[in-house]
Design an enzyme around this catalytic site. Structure first.
Site, PDB file in Angstrom:
ATOM      1  N   ARG A   1       0.855  -1.179   0.000  1.00 17.86           N
ATOM      2  CA  ARG A   1       0.000   0.000   0.000  1.00 17.86           C
ATOM      3  C   ARG A   1       0.898   1.239   0.000  1.00 17.86           C
ATOM      4  O   ARG A   1       1.946   1.245   0.656  1.00 17.86           O
ATOM      5  CB  ARG A   1      -0.908   0.042   1.236  1.00 17.86           C
ATOM      6  CG  ARG A   1      -2.035  -0.979   1.245  1.00 17.86           C
ATOM      7  CD  ARG A   1      -3.120  -0.665   0.200  1.00 17.86           C
ATOM      8  NE  ARG A   1      -4.239  -1.585   0.279  1.00 17.86           N
ATOM      9  CZ  ARG A   1      -4.408  -2.648  -0.514  1.00 17.86           C
ATOM     10  NH1 ARG A   1      -3.517  -2.922  -1.453  1.00 17.86           N
ATOM     11  NH2 ARG A   1      -5.477  -3.413  -0.384  1.00 17.86           N
TER      12      ARG A   1
ATOM     13  N   HIS B   1      -1.508  -0.195  -9.831  1.00 17.44           N
ATOM     14  CA  HIS B   1      -2.111  -1.152  -8.882  1.00 17.44           C
ATOM     15  C   HIS B   1      -2.587  -2.410  -9.622  1.00 17.44           C
ATOM     16  O   HIS B   1      -3.765  -2.779  -9.557  1.00 17.44           O
ATOM     17  CB  HIS B   1      -3.282  -0.499  -8.123  1.00 17.44           C
ATOM     18  CG  HIS B   1      -3.622  -1.198  -6.836  1.00 17.44           C
ATOM     19  ND1 HIS B   1      -3.908  -0.516  -5.669  1.00 17.44           N
ATOM     20  CD2 HIS B   1      -3.730  -2.515  -6.530  1.00 17.44           C
ATOM     21  CE1 HIS B   1      -4.176  -1.388  -4.704  1.00 17.44           C
ATOM     22  NE2 HIS B   1      -4.076  -2.610  -5.203  1.00 17.44           N
TER      23      HIS B   1
HETATM   24  P1  NDP Z   1      -1.250 -11.586   4.979  1.00 16.38           P
HETATM   25  O1  NDP Z   1      -2.121 -11.060   6.077  1.00 16.38           O
HETATM   26  O2  NDP Z   1      -1.315 -13.025   4.640  1.00 16.38           O
HETATM   27  O3  NDP Z   1       0.267 -11.262   5.311  1.00 16.38           O
HETATM   28  C1  NDP Z   1       0.677 -10.068   5.889  1.00 16.38           C
HETATM   29  C2  NDP Z   1       2.117 -10.235   6.367  1.00 16.38           C
HETATM   30  O4  NDP Z   1       2.587  -8.974   6.845  1.00 16.38           O
HETATM   31  C3  NDP Z   1       2.244 -11.228   7.535  1.00 16.38           C
HETATM   32  O5  NDP Z   1       3.411 -11.995   7.362  1.00 16.38           O
HETATM   33  C4  NDP Z   1       2.373 -10.316   8.737  1.00 16.38           C
HETATM   34  O6  NDP Z   1       3.082 -10.884   9.826  1.00 16.38           O
HETATM   35  C5  NDP Z   1       3.160  -9.170   8.139  1.00 16.38           C
HETATM   36  N1  NDP Z   1       3.048  -7.956   8.936  1.00 16.38           N
HETATM   37  C6  NDP Z   1       1.953  -7.384   9.456  1.00 16.38           C
HETATM   38  N2  NDP Z   1       2.285  -6.297  10.165  1.00 16.38           N
HETATM   39  C7  NDP Z   1       3.628  -6.180  10.072  1.00 16.38           C
HETATM   40  C8  NDP Z   1       4.570  -5.265  10.603  1.00 16.38           C
HETATM   41  N3  NDP Z   1       4.188  -4.247  11.371  1.00 16.38           N
HETATM   42  N4  NDP Z   1       5.871  -5.465  10.316  1.00 16.38           N
HETATM   43  C9  NDP Z   1       6.258  -6.520   9.568  1.00 16.38           C
HETATM   44  N5  NDP Z   1       5.422  -7.407   9.029  1.00 16.38           N
HETATM   45  C10 NDP Z   1       4.119  -7.245   9.301  1.00 16.38           C
HETATM   46  O7  NDP Z   1      -1.555 -10.689   3.707  1.00 16.38           O
HETATM   47  P2  NDP Z   1      -1.327 -11.028   2.158  1.00 16.38           P
HETATM   48  O8  NDP Z   1       0.030 -11.618   1.995  1.00 16.38           O
HETATM   49  O9  NDP Z   1      -2.478 -11.763   1.609  1.00 16.38           O
HETATM   50  O10 NDP Z   1      -1.373  -9.549   1.545  1.00 16.38           O
HETATM   51  C11 NDP Z   1      -0.443  -8.571   1.958  1.00 16.38           C
HETATM   52  C12 NDP Z   1      -0.841  -7.195   1.458  1.00 16.38           C
HETATM   53  O11 NDP Z   1      -0.601  -7.092   0.059  1.00 16.38           O
HETATM   54  C13 NDP Z   1      -2.319  -6.827   1.589  1.00 16.38           C
HETATM   55  O12 NDP Z   1      -2.630  -6.410   2.905  1.00 16.38           O
HETATM   56  C14 NDP Z   1      -2.481  -5.728   0.567  1.00 16.38           C
HETATM   57  O13 NDP Z   1      -2.244  -4.476   1.170  1.00 16.38           O
HETATM   58  C15 NDP Z   1      -1.384  -6.013  -0.448  1.00 16.38           C
HETATM   59  N6  NDP Z   1      -1.918  -6.406  -1.759  1.00 16.38           N
HETATM   60  C16 NDP Z   1      -1.641  -5.637  -2.839  1.00 16.38           C
HETATM   61  C17 NDP Z   1      -2.097  -5.988  -4.091  1.00 16.38           C
HETATM   62  C18 NDP Z   1      -1.751  -5.183  -5.295  1.00 16.38           C
HETATM   63  O14 NDP Z   1      -2.329  -5.391  -6.359  1.00 16.38           O
HETATM   64  N7  NDP Z   1      -0.805  -4.278  -5.224  1.00 16.38           N
HETATM   65  C19 NDP Z   1      -2.907  -7.191  -4.292  1.00 16.38           C
HETATM   66  C20 NDP Z   1      -3.114  -7.945  -3.081  1.00 16.38           C
HETATM   67  C21 NDP Z   1      -2.641  -7.553  -1.873  1.00 16.38           C
HETATM   68  P3  NDP Z   1       2.579 -12.214  10.572  1.00 16.38           P
HETATM   69  O15 NDP Z   1       2.839 -13.336   9.604  1.00 16.38           O
HETATM   70  O16 NDP Z   1       3.418 -12.310  11.756  1.00 16.38           O
HETATM   71  O17 NDP Z   1       1.115 -12.010  10.850  1.00 16.38           O
HETATM   72  C1  OXD Z   2      -5.906  -6.316  -2.631  1.00 17.10           C
HETATM   73  C2  OXD Z   2      -5.537  -5.400  -3.718  1.00 17.10           C
HETATM   74  O1  OXD Z   2      -5.773  -5.959  -1.459  1.00 17.10           O
HETATM   75  O2  OXD Z   2      -5.876  -5.679  -4.884  1.00 17.10           O
HETATM   76  O3  OXD Z   2      -6.320  -7.448  -2.954  1.00 17.10           O
HETATM   77  O4  OXD Z   2      -4.885  -4.390  -3.461  1.00 17.10           O
END
Ligand code: NDP
Ligand code: OXD
Length: 316
Positions: A231, A279
């Site tokens: 993000r 995006h």
């Molecule tokens: P998950 O919830 O599966 O994974 C999130 C990861 O981030 C976890 O490993 C979590 O740690 C870690 N995390 C959370 N807070 C912190 C922190 N403060 N410091 C370090 N690590 C942290 O989410 P997804 O993998 O499914 O998706 C991740 C993000 O990708 C989404 O939230 C979205 O914003 C973004 N996204 C973007 C897209 C795009 O098109 N650009 C498409 C899809 C998603 P822990 O394992 O310990 O919980």
């Molecule tokens: C998502 C994205 O969060 O597309 O899935 O950004």
């Protein structure tokens, strides 16, 4: 059962086409419609960026609200969201592979200096360059969740030295072979130290908002490369520009922004060291996501627990 689709600012057609069939396949009959003000109360809703009007009319009576994305920041900040309403996100459903492809593309492009080669071609200049050594390039994936782990495993397969960081610890014996995992107990600085590329894949939360400052970027190897597919608000825009200007960063590939679409006047558009994509690094695959959501609705109606429920205290 009544299911409301509310894709605020987007097109609901593909969901309307896919969801009834997915529900039938999961053994459920349901009235599926695109929400309009004044509609009867739905049991479940499927949404992107729900409007305050939708929240006011529907949220209190829903059994669960499904996010059509992996991220849920587009839901958590909306006024009128009841504390007790379960929010359930899409888990992978085809996004992991896309994300792995996108990040690999950006990483290889930087490693091999393809931009420099393309510029040389435009000038008909035969340029030799040093052999790119992936194993001497350490890539850090900040956020080792459903998507981050797939990205890290793919980069490892390409020969990069890969390090991952998440909030919670992992069992080193049972983790992705070849990927070094760190967590909050090691500290962010230890993760950043010596990174040649930093990939952002953590959700937008109170903890991650504005996390990537000039001071943080200066902890990486100089110059390093930033890939943001999480993000936009994880990064302080002015600090990113300063890091590029002072040579802390050699460049950045950015797929996400504080304001989307990226405003025409934003300096990222024209910066010679920044690549902007709109995006698109991982789009929700409607067919597989509809199947996943339908399966979860069926499980919930049987009283079973489902995965992907957002922990409101963590914000993801
Ligand atoms: P998950 O919830 O599966 O994974 C999130 C990861 O981030 C976890 O490993 C979590 O740690 C870690 N995390 C959370 N807070 C912190 C922190 N403060 N410091 C370090 N690590 C942290 O989410 P997804 O993998 O499914 O998706 C991740 C993000 O990708 C989404 O939230 C979205 O914003 C973004 N996204 C973007 C897209 C795009 O098109 N650009 C498409 C899809 C998603 P822990 O394992 O310990 O919980
Ligand atoms: C998502 C994205 O969060 O597309 O899935 O950004």
């Amino acid at each position: 059962m009544k299911i409301a689709i509310h894709i605020n600012g987007g097109r609901p057609d593909s969901w309307l086409a896919a969801l009834p069939e997915a529900l039938r396949a999961a053994g459920l009959g349901a009235d599926v419609s695109v929400w309009a003000p004044g509609d009867a109360q739905a049991d479940f809703a499927i949404s992107w960026s729900p409007s305050p009007a939708f929240m006011a009319e529907q949220a209190a009576g829903l059994q669960a609200l499904f996010s059509v994305g992996a991220g849920v920041d587009h839901i958590l900040g909306v006024p009128g969201l009841p504390d007790s309403l379960p929010i359930i996100r899409v888990e992978d459903a085809g996004m992991g592979a896309q994300m792995a492809h996108y990040v690999s593309w950006a990483a290889l492009r930087h490693l091999y200096g393809f931009d420099t080669l393309q510029a040389a071609q435009r000038e008909r200049r035969w340029t030799s360059r040093l052999f790119a050594e992936a194993d001497r390039c350490t890539v850090g994936v900040l956020g080792m969740g459903v998507l981050g782990e797939q990205v890290a495993a793919t980069l490892d397969g390409l020969g990069f030295a890969v390090r991952g960081f998440s909030r919670s610890a992992r069992d080193p014996q049972a983790y992705i072979p070849g990927v070094q995992h760190m967590d909050a107990s090691h500290g962010l600085d230890a993760f950043l130290d010596g990174l040649n590329m930093l990939v952002l894949l953590a959700p937008l939360t109170r903890e991650t908002q504005d996390l990537i400052t000039l001071a943080v970027l200066r902890r990486t190897a100089r110059p390093s490369y930033l890939i943001n597919v999480a993000r936009g608000a994880l990064v302080v825009d002015s600090d990113l520009l300063a890091a590029l200007d002072e040579g802390t960063l050699a460049g950045a590939t950015l797929d996400v922004f504080r304001t989307e679409p990226l405003p025409e006047s934003h300096p990222f558009w024209t910066h010679p060291k920044i690549t902007v994509t709109p995006h698109i690094s991982a789009k929700t695959v409607v067919s597989t996501s509809a199947t996943q959501i339908a399966g979860k609705i069926a499980a919930l109606t049987r009283g079973e627990a489902v995965s992907g429920v957002v922990d409101r205290s963590r914000g993801y």
